[in-house]
Motif scaffolding. Structure first.
Motif, PDB file in Angstrom:
ATOM      1  N   VAL A 196       0.871  -1.172   0.000  1.00 47.63           N
ATOM      2  CA  VAL A 196       0.000   0.000   0.000  1.00 47.63           C
ATOM      3  C   VAL A 196       0.907   1.221   0.000  1.00 47.63           C
ATOM      4  N   SER A 197       0.361   2.368  -0.349  1.00 51.35           N
ATOM      5  CA  SER A 197       1.206   3.539  -0.585  1.00 51.35           C
ATOM      6  C   SER A 197       1.617   4.302   0.667  1.00 51.35           C
ATOM      7  N   SER A 198       0.907   4.132   1.775  1.00 49.02           N
ATOM      8  CA  SER A 198       1.246   4.902   2.978  1.00 49.02           C
ATOM      9  C   SER A 198       0.974   4.093   4.236  1.00 49.02           C
TER      10      SER A 198
ATOM     11  N   GLU B  13      -0.833   4.824   6.639  1.00 54.12           N
ATOM     12  CA  GLU B  13      -2.237   4.911   7.081  1.00 54.12           C
ATOM     13  C   GLU B  13      -3.117   3.851   6.408  1.00 54.12           C
ATOM     14  N   GLN B  14      -2.675   3.311   5.275  1.00 46.59           N
ATOM     15  CA  GLN B  14      -3.481   2.337   4.551  1.00 46.59           C
ATOM     16  C   GLN B  14      -3.295   0.933   5.113  1.00 46.59           C
ATOM     17  N   ASN B  15      -4.291   0.077   4.843  1.00 43.64           N
ATOM     18  CA  ASN B  15      -4.326  -1.252   5.442  1.00 43.64           C
ATOM     19  C   ASN B  15      -3.990  -2.339   4.428  1.00 43.64           C
TER      20      ASN B  15
ATOM     21  N   LYS C 187       4.794  -0.669   3.019  1.00 42.49           N
ATOM     22  CA  LYS C 187       3.909   0.496   3.088  1.00 42.49           C
ATOM     23  C   LYS C 187       4.728   1.661   2.556  1.00 42.49           C
TER      24      LYS C 187
END
Length: 206
Positions: free
Chosen positions: A11-13, A15-17, A38
């Motif tokens: 995922v790109s950051s 904060e993403q799951n 991440k």
């Protein structure tokens, strides 16, 4: 000897799951073989992905499972490069969002997998080339429109300060130094000498 199956989820950051990707991978990959990142997909400089291709990672005869091609990278040139790397190193790529890549074939029909990989590489190459051409075309169109509207392209032009002529005359007659003139007009040395040269050329031509 049958190679190992590994999964790569990204995922790109922070904060993403990653849970959705990991749950899907568990249907095809042992959980301990799932590598995650991440991090942005703008390039391949990611710790998890580097480990995947490192000393303890993928080897010839192994299989890598990903959710979609953009999990490898957002850069089409990088994707093409990685597909070619997998092909050259006899690593099979299975893409969950691309069912044709998930086909299981006997050893004597591995050419089918190779054909799929070749098609992917060719399609991505064409897309990358088309994207580059489109960008160039839009840039040219934008420049043409800007020129037609009389807009200046490139670095912004430097304008003469209001009291330039007064200080310029004092400087040329050695009444003040260049440094004093720059301070008075709040000019950097590069701007000052550029304006002075331009002013001198205009003065000679008039």
């Amino acid at each position: 000897m049958i190679g190992k199956i590994m999964g790569y989820a990204r995922v790109s950051s922070t904060e993403q799951n990653l849970d959705r990707q990991i749950e899907e991978f568990k249907k095809h990959v042992p959980e301990e073989n799932i590598v995650t990142d991440k991090a942005s997909g703008k390039n391949l400089d990611r710790s998890g992905y580097k480990a995947l291709k490192g000393a303890l990672g993928l080897r010839g005869g192994d299989t890598l499972v990903i959710m979609s091609l953009d999990r490898l990278s957002r850069n089409k040139a990088d994707i093409k490069q990685e597909l070619e790397y997998f092909k050259e190193n006899n690593i099979r790529l299975m893409i969950l969002d691309l069912p044709t890549s998930m086909i299981q074939v006997p050893d004597n029909q591995k050419w089918i997998v190779e054909m799929i990989n070749n098609i992917l590489i060719e399609v991505l190459s064409s897309m990358s080339e088309q994207e580059r051409n489109t960008i160039r075309k839009r840039q040219k169109e934008g420049i043409s429109v800007a020129k037609a509207k009389g807009k200046h392209l490139g670095r912004p032009c430097i304008s003469y300060p209001d009291n330039w002529q007064q200080y310029y005359s004092q400087w040329k007659s050695n009444q003040i130094t260049a440094k004093k003139m720059m301070e008075a007009l709040n000019l950097k040395s590069t701007s000052f000498y550029k304006l002075a040269k331009q002013y001198q050329l205009n003065d000679k031509s008039s």
